[in-house]
Design a protein around this motif. Structure first.
Motif, PDB file in Angstrom:
ATOM      1  N   LEU A 139      24.405   1.960  11.800  1.00 30.27           N
ATOM      2  CA  LEU A 139      23.708   2.396  12.136  1.00 30.27           C
ATOM      3  C   LEU A 139      22.703   3.246  11.664  1.00 30.27           C
ATOM      4  O   LEU A 139      20.984   2.351  11.800  1.00 30.27           O
ATOM      5  N   THR A 140      22.500   3.359  10.611  1.00 29.65           N
ATOM      6  CA  THR A 140      21.266   4.312  10.683  1.00 29.65           C
ATOM      7  C   THR A 140      20.917   3.742   8.757  1.00 29.65           C
ATOM      8  O   THR A 140      19.532   3.502   8.549  1.00 29.65           O
ATOM      9  N   ARG A 141      21.959   2.748   8.139  1.00 23.73           N
ATOM     10  CA  ARG A 141      20.791   1.816   6.860  1.00 23.73           C
ATOM     11  C   ARG A 141      20.386  -0.001   7.614  1.00 23.73           C
ATOM     12  O   ARG A 141      21.699  -0.338   7.110  1.00 23.73           O
ATOM     13  N   ARG A 142      19.656   0.564   8.087  1.00 23.94           N
ATOM     14  CA  ARG A 142      18.991  -1.316   8.477  1.00 23.94           C
ATOM     15  C   ARG A 142      18.035  -1.845   6.942  1.00 23.94           C
ATOM     16  O   ARG A 142      17.329  -0.358   6.988  1.00 23.94           O
ATOM     17  N   ARG A 143      18.272  -2.502   7.010  1.00 20.80           N
ATOM     18  CA  ARG A 143      17.548  -3.667   5.616  1.00 20.80           C
ATOM     19  C   ARG A 143      16.537  -3.976   6.721  1.00 20.80           C
ATOM     20  O   ARG A 143      16.277  -3.886   8.240  1.00 20.80           O
ATOM     21  N   PRO A 144      14.926  -2.574   5.890  1.00 20.15           N
ATOM     22  CA  PRO A 144      13.426  -3.247   6.357  1.00 20.15           C
ATOM     23  C   PRO A 144      13.614  -4.634   6.942  1.00 20.15           C
ATOM     24  O   PRO A 144      14.275  -6.094   6.672  1.00 20.15           O
ATOM     25  N   ARG A 145      12.883  -4.975   8.558  1.00 25.08           N
ATOM     26  CA  ARG A 145      13.044  -6.417   9.130  1.00 25.08           C
ATOM     27  C   ARG A 145      11.095  -5.971   9.512  1.00 25.08           C
ATOM     28  O   ARG A 145      10.589  -6.581  10.782  1.00 25.08           O
ATOM     29  N   PRO A 146      10.347  -6.987   8.425  1.00 26.98           N
ATOM     30  CA  PRO A 146       9.097  -7.024   8.926  1.00 26.98           C
ATOM     31  C   PRO A 146       8.828  -8.512   9.811  1.00 26.98           C
ATOM     32  O   PRO A 146       8.029  -8.320  10.247  1.00 26.98           O
ATOM     33  N   ASP A 147       9.851  -9.362  10.209  1.00 23.99           N
ATOM     34  CA  ASP A 147       9.235 -10.126  11.250  1.00 23.99           C
ATOM     35  C   ASP A 147       9.629  -9.628  11.781  1.00 23.99           C
ATOM     36  O   ASP A 147       8.949 -10.276  13.200  1.00 23.99           O
ATOM     37  N   LEU A 148      10.188  -8.914  12.368  1.00 18.74           N
ATOM     38  CA  LEU A 148       9.871  -8.175  13.743  1.00 18.74           C
ATOM     39  C   LEU A 148       8.909  -7.558  14.617  1.00 18.74           C
ATOM     40  O   LEU A 148       8.237  -6.834  13.516  1.00 18.74           O
ATOM     41  N   ARG A 149       8.393  -8.760  15.600  1.00 20.42           N
ATOM     42  CA  ARG A 149       7.350  -7.859  15.508  1.00 20.42           C
ATOM     43  C   ARG A 149       6.825  -7.980  17.313  1.00 20.42           C
ATOM     44  O   ARG A 149       7.773  -8.496  18.358  1.00 20.42           O
ATOM     45  N   GLY A 150       6.129  -7.216  17.621  1.00 22.10           N
ATOM     46  CA  GLY A 150       5.873  -7.183  19.217  1.00 22.10           C
ATOM     47  C   GLY A 150       6.969  -7.137  20.269  1.00 22.10           C
ATOM     48  O   GLY A 150       7.820  -6.417  20.233  1.00 22.10           O
ATOM     49  N   GLY A 151       7.507  -8.061  20.981  1.00 22.11           N
ATOM     50  CA  GLY A 151       8.667  -7.689  21.932  1.00 22.11           C
ATOM     51  C   GLY A 151       9.550  -7.364  21.549  1.00 22.11           C
ATOM     52  O   GLY A 151      11.158  -7.125  21.877  1.00 22.11           O
ATOM     53  N   ARG A 152       9.836  -8.778  20.606  1.00 20.46           N
ATOM     54  CA  ARG A 152      11.528  -8.419  19.834  1.00 20.46           C
ATOM     55  C   ARG A 152      11.428  -6.844  19.399  1.00 20.46           C
ATOM     56  O   ARG A 152      13.280  -6.949  19.208  1.00 20.46           O
ATOM     57  N   ARG A 153      10.671  -6.594  18.442  1.00 21.54           N
ATOM     58  CA  ARG A 153      10.862  -5.267  17.519  1.00 21.54           C
ATOM     59  C   ARG A 153      10.927  -3.826  18.906  1.00 21.54           C
ATOM     60  O   ARG A 153      11.641  -3.204  18.177  1.00 21.54           O
ATOM     61  N   PHE A 154      10.242  -3.927  19.592  1.00 19.35           N
ATOM     62  CA  PHE A 154      10.550  -3.411  20.987  1.00 19.35           C
ATOM     63  C   PHE A 154      12.120  -3.703  21.813  1.00 19.35           C
ATOM     64  O   PHE A 154      12.539  -2.164  21.425  1.00 19.35           O
ATOM     65  N   ALA A 155      12.384  -4.489  21.686  1.00 20.26           N
ATOM     66  CA  ALA A 155      13.440  -4.681  21.898  1.00 20.26           C
ATOM     67  C   ALA A 155      14.672  -4.224  21.417  1.00 20.26           C
ATOM     68  O   ALA A 155      16.022  -3.896  21.146  1.00 20.26           O
ATOM     69  N   VAL A 156      15.069  -4.763  19.631  1.00 11.91           N
ATOM     70  CA  VAL A 156      15.859  -4.207  18.660  1.00 11.91           C
ATOM     71  C   VAL A 156      15.333  -2.513  18.629  1.00 11.91           C
ATOM     72  O   VAL A 156      16.340  -1.637  18.553  1.00 11.91           O
ATOM     73  N   GLU A 157      14.378  -1.662  18.512  1.00 11.88           N
ATOM     74  CA  GLU A 157      14.661  -0.504  18.014  1.00 11.88           C
ATOM     75  C   GLU A 157      14.358   0.065  19.577  1.00 11.88           C
ATOM     76  O   GLU A 157      15.535   1.215  19.678  1.00 11.88           O
ATOM     77  N   PHE A 158      14.855  -0.158  20.524  1.00 11.52           N
ATOM     78  CA  PHE A 158      14.640   0.584  21.557  1.00 11.52           C
ATOM     79  C   PHE A 158      16.310   0.318  22.111  1.00 11.52           C
ATOM     80  O   PHE A 158      17.190   1.456  22.476  1.00 11.52           O
ATOM     81  N   CYS A 159      17.125  -0.229  21.410  1.00 10.90           N
ATOM     82  CA  CYS A 159      18.339  -0.483  21.627  1.00 10.90           C
ATOM     83  C   CYS A 159      19.177   0.218  20.948  1.00 10.90           C
ATOM     84  O   CYS A 159      19.922   0.880  21.010  1.00 10.90           O
ATOM     85  N   PHE A 160      19.030   0.075  19.489  1.00 12.55           N
ATOM     86  CA  PHE A 160      19.612   1.089  18.241  1.00 12.55           C
ATOM     87  C   PHE A 160      18.988   2.677  18.566  1.00 12.55           C
ATOM     88  O   PHE A 160      19.726   4.101  17.934  1.00 12.55           O
ATOM     89  N   PHE A 161      17.845   3.133  19.596  1.00 17.46           N
ATOM     90  CA  PHE A 161      17.397   4.382  20.074  1.00 17.46           C
ATOM     91  C   PHE A 161      18.695   4.520  20.515  1.00 17.46           C
ATOM     92  O   PHE A 161      19.492   6.185  21.021  1.00 17.46           O
ATOM     93  N   VAL A 162      18.580   3.667  22.179  1.00 18.48           N
ATOM     94  CA  VAL A 162      20.065   3.869  23.017  1.00 18.48           C
ATOM     95  C   VAL A 162      20.935   4.599  22.373  1.00 18.48           C
ATOM     96  O   VAL A 162      21.793   5.140  22.224  1.00 18.48           O
ATOM     97  N   LEU A 163      21.177   3.575  21.961  1.00 21.65           N
ATOM     98  CA  LEU A 163      22.550   3.740  20.675  1.00 21.65           C
ATOM     99  C   LEU A 163      22.619   5.003  19.967  1.00 21.65           C
ATOM    100  O   LEU A 163      24.114   5.830  19.572  1.00 21.65           O
TER     101      LEU A 163
END
Length: 284
Positions: free
Chosen positions: A12-36
C-alpha cells in the motif's frame, strides 16, 4: 519511513512514482488507494463497529452482548498484533486511549450525571460501564495511529506542543466540569481554531503528497463518528436519556464533542511521536 509491518502495508505504501498518471487516470488511482488505506486504517474500528451492530442484544451462546464485545475486541487486538498489523508501541497507545475513554465513561454514566447509560446486563461491568466501552475511544486512537503511518502524514506549521497539550487537557477537563461550572466548549473551539488555523496535514494517497487543513480533518472524522454513534444507539448499545422511550437521532451538538475528542486524540498521538523522535535524536 519506518519499516512496514506486513506485506500488504508495504504494498500500500511503497509505490513507485508514476509521473505518467494524469487527469482522470491519476484521480481514479489516487482515489482507489485512498479508499484502501482508509479501510486498512479503520480495520479495528470497522470490525468493532460491525460487531456492535451484529451481536444480538441477547448475546451469543448464553454470554451477554457486552461481554461478547469485550472478548471480540481483545481477540481482534491480539490478532492484529500477531499478524503484525500493529506494533507493541501502537498497542500501548491504544491501551492509553482505552483508559482515558473508560474514565470518561465512568463519570458520564454515574448516577449524579447520567449523560447516557448501558441498559444490558454483563459480567464485565464496572460502575455500570462495560469494559468494552473503552475500546470505542481506543478505536479512534487506532485509526489515527494507522492512518498516520499508512498515509505517511506530515504536519505543517504545528503549534507549540505545550499549547496543543494544554488545549487538549482543557477539552478533556471540560467534558467533566461542564456539569458543574458551565460548558466552555465553544471557547475551547475558538482557542483551537486560532491554534491550528495555519496547520495543515500532508498525506500521500498514492505517490504524490496532498494537503488539507488539519481542522477540516478533525471536523470530518468527528462527523463520521457522529454517524456511527447514531447507528450504535439505534442498535441499543447505549442510550441517551431522550432515547429511552423511543429512539431519536443523536443531537447534532455531539458532532462538535466528537470533533474535539478527535483533536485531543490526535494531540496525544502527535506528542507520543514527538517524544519518541526526541528520544531517538538524543540517543544518536
Amino acid at each position: 519511513m519506518p519499516p512496514m509491518h506486513n506485506r500488504f502495508d508495504d504494498w500500500l505504501t511503497r509505490r513507485r512514482p508514476r509521473p505518467d498518471l494524469r487527469g482522470g487516470r491519476r484521480f481514479a488511482v489516487e482515489f482507489c488507494f485512498f479508499v484502501l488505506k482508509e479501510a486498512r486504517a479503520c480495520l479495528f474500528a470497522g470490525l468493532f463497529f460491525l460487531a456492535m451492530f451484529a451481536v444480538p442484544r441477547g448475546g451469543l451462546f448464553g454470554v451477554a452482548r457486552y461481554d461478547v464485545l469485550l472478548v471480540f475486541a481483545l481477540a481482534v487486538q491480539t490478532a492484529m498484533l500477531v499478524l503484525k498489523l500493529e506494533t507493541w508501541d501502537e498497542v500501548k497507545a491504544v491501551t492509553l486511549f482505552h483508559l482515558v475513554g473508560f474514565a470518561l465513561e465512568l463519570f458520564k454514566t454515574s448516577s449524579a450525571v447520567g449523560s447516557w447509560s448501558y441498559p444490558d446486563p454483563a459480567f464485565s461491568k464496572i460502575g455500570g460501564v462495560p469494559l468494552f466501552a473503552g475500546f470505542m475511544y481506543a478505536a479512534v486512537g487506532s485509526y489515527i495511529i494507522q492512518a498516520w503511518r499508512l498515509f505517511d502524514l506530515k504536519i505543517k506549521s504545528h503549534p507549540p506542543y505545550w499549547l496543543a497539550t494544554l488545549c487538549s487537557l482543557l477539552i478533556y477537563i471540560n467534558f467533566f466540569s461542564h456539569h458543574y461550572i458551565g460548558d466552555y466548549r465553544w471557547y475551547l473551539a475558538a482557542f483551537a481554531l486560532g491554534l491550528y488555523a495555519r496547520t495543515s496535514v500532508c498525506f500521500t494517497p498514492y505517490d504524490t503528497p496532498r494537503r488539507m487543513p488539519l481542522l477540516l480533518a478533525f471536523v470530518l472524522i468527528g462527523f463520521f463518528i457522529w454517524l456511527a454513534e447514531n447507528i450504535s444507539t439505534f442498535a441499543g448499545i447505549w442510550r441517551y436519556p431522550n432515547q429511552i422511550g423511543a429512539w431519536s437521532a443523536v443531537h447534532i451538538g455531539k458532532w462538535s464533542s466528537w470533533a474535539l475528542l478527535v483533536m485531543m486524540t490526535f494531540t496525544i498521538v502527535a506528542n507520543l511521536k514527538h517524544i519518541k523522535r526526541t528520544i531517538a535524536v538524543s540517543r544518536d
